[in-house]
Write an enzyme that holds these catalytic residues in place. Structure first.
Site, PDB file in Angstrom:
ATOM      1  N   ARG A   1       0.787  -1.128  -0.055  1.00 45.12           N
ATOM      2  CA  ARG A   1      -0.007  -0.005   0.058  1.00 45.12           C
ATOM      3  C   ARG A   1       0.844   1.321   0.169  1.00 45.12           C
ATOM      4  NH1 ARG A   1      -1.534   1.852   4.505  1.00 45.12           N
ATOM      5  NH2 ARG A   1      -2.060   0.083   5.390  1.00 45.12           N
TER       6      ARG A   1
ATOM      7  N   LYS B   1      -7.911   5.929 -19.662  1.00 47.33           N
ATOM      8  CA  LYS B   1      -8.043   6.364 -20.959  1.00 47.33           C
ATOM      9  C   LYS B   1      -6.996   5.836 -21.776  1.00 47.33           C
ATOM     10  CE  LYS B   1     -11.897   7.305 -18.576  1.00 47.33           C
ATOM     11  NZ  LYS B   1     -12.099   8.658 -18.359  1.00 47.33           N
TER      12      LYS B   1
END
Ligand SMILES: *Cc1c(COP(=O)(O)O)cnc(C)c1O
Length: 395
Positions: free
Chosen positions: A56, A207
């Site tokens: 993390r 994207k």
């Protein structure tokens, strides 16, 4: 490996040694990294020794992706890769503000960014204003002593308006406000935001950068080292960390990003001109075209790179829009962009469905209005598909 009579009870040894190296970045799903001694771990936490501890907090696959985007953007410090583009937006809006602050946002931001500005920041005591980022005087009029940042996209969705980034960056410098640029649509291939005065750059890596609709990731980097560190700490504390596998896929996707971008962009230019010549097409929006309202601004800012997004309007109602989508064979009618395949989206039924029909008409997003994210198909074949689909719509 330590074993007892019942077999292995511990982890296997690491990979066998090899004098030669893999040419592809290994995938490191390990959540934890073992250090030799408490002294070594201390040195890692102190920053005297580079070493991962707990994924993390950071892992090699995320750092490889961060460094690849840093190079493209010219980021001065290693950026932070997050589990989605919205995590990157959230890190900036929530991690760098406090109650009493004021944030200005472009009035045509990505839908979820707008929602965070409208719903979540006010709930936490952070005031917001939404302004046209093409109108620097309007933005200036909103600046208050408590204004902390201005968040804009370079090219807006779905009407492809171009923000006055140079004017905004001058205003931000003059007033001591941070300029935050979401560079998802334009990408560093068309626009390097740090070179144009941005303080913070955001991406939805999902994207164009990753480019294959199989990864959800974000990126954020700040020019100022202390701000960059705050963003990293906030993303680690709030668990915005990306999965190593997603980072590994994104790294692979980014290898072909410049080629994909150039190809999609040249097809987009051809398709825009083709659509403009079709009967039944009322309007085409593509910044390279001289009839685009912000063509001059785009020509200056984007240096001849007009990207892969085209919007257009069919002269028709919802029935015509349905007929168009049905007839657009082989194209995915899907609310995303930047995929290898061309996708079309219909703002009136998706991203802008919450607005009233009157407001949508004001914004130019009628029932006949579509946004196209141009992919890598053969440009002639793609134009033919649009010819047939528009005919079916107005037929
Ligand atoms: C998609 C998008 C986002 C959000 O990114 P996710 O990866 O979907 O969370 C933010 N800004 C822009 C401009 C986008 O297109």
């Amino acid at each position: 490996m330590i074993s007892n009579s019942k077999g292995s009870i511990m982890r296997p040894d690491p990979l066998p040694d090899s004098a030669s190296r893999p040419v592809v970045t290994p995938l490191s799903p390990s959540v934890v990294y073992a250090s030799d001694t408490p002294d070594m771990l201390d040195a890692q936490y102190d920053g005297d020794l580079q070493g991962y501890t707990y994924s993390r907090e950071g892992h090699p696959n995320a750092d490889v992706v961060a460094q690849a985007i840093d190079r493209m953007e010219g980021a001065p410090h290693m950026g932070v890769v997050t589990a989605s583009g919205m995590a990157a937006v959230s890190a900036v809006l929530l991690g760098l503000t406090q109650a009493g602050d004021h944030v200005i946002g472009g009035n045509q931001l990505y839908g979820r960014s707008l929602r965070m500005m409208a719903e979540d920041l006010p709930r936490l005591g952070i005031e917001t204003s939404m302004v046209d980022p093409g109108d620097v005087d309007a933005v200036r009029a909103e600046i208050r002593p408590s204004t902390k940042m201005i968040l804009v996209e370079v090219v807006s969705n779905p009407t492809l308006r171009v923000a006055d980034i140079l004017g905004l960056s001058a205003l931000a410098r003059e007033t001591g406000v941070l300029l935050v640029v979401d560079n998802t649509f334009t990408t560093p291939r068309a626009f390097r935001a740090f070179d144009h005065g941005a303080d913070i750059v955001i991406h939805s890596v999902t994207k164009l950068l990753a480019g294959h609709s199989d990864v959800m990731l974000g990126y954020v980097a700040a020019k100022d080292e202390a701000l960059n560190d705050r963003l990293r700490v906030f993303t680690v504390t709030t668990g915005m960390t990306p999965s190593p596998f997603d980072c590994w896929l994104a790294e692979r996707g980014m290898l072909s990003f410049p080629l994909r971008f150039d190809r999609a962009q040249s097809t987009a230019a051809r398709l825009a001109d083709h659509l403009a010549g079709l009967p039944g097409v009322k309007r085409v929006l593509y910044p390279a075209r001289h009839d685009h309202p912000d063509h001059d601004q785009a020509a200056v800012l984007l240096k001849g790179q007009y990207c892969n997004m085209v919007s257009f309007e069919i002269d028709g109602d919802r029935d015509a829009a349905n007929a168009f989508a049905r007839a657009a064979q082989g194209l995915n009618f899907a609310p995303t962009l930047g995929d290898v395949g061309t996708t079309i989206s219909h703002p009136a039924s998706s991203s802008h469905r919450a607005l009233t029909a009157e407001r949508r008409t004001e914004l130019g997003m009628t029932e006949g209005f579509f946004r196209i994210s141009v992919g890598l198909e053969d440009s002639k074949a793609l134009c033919d598909v649009f010819t047939e689909a528009v005919q079916a719509a107005i037929g």
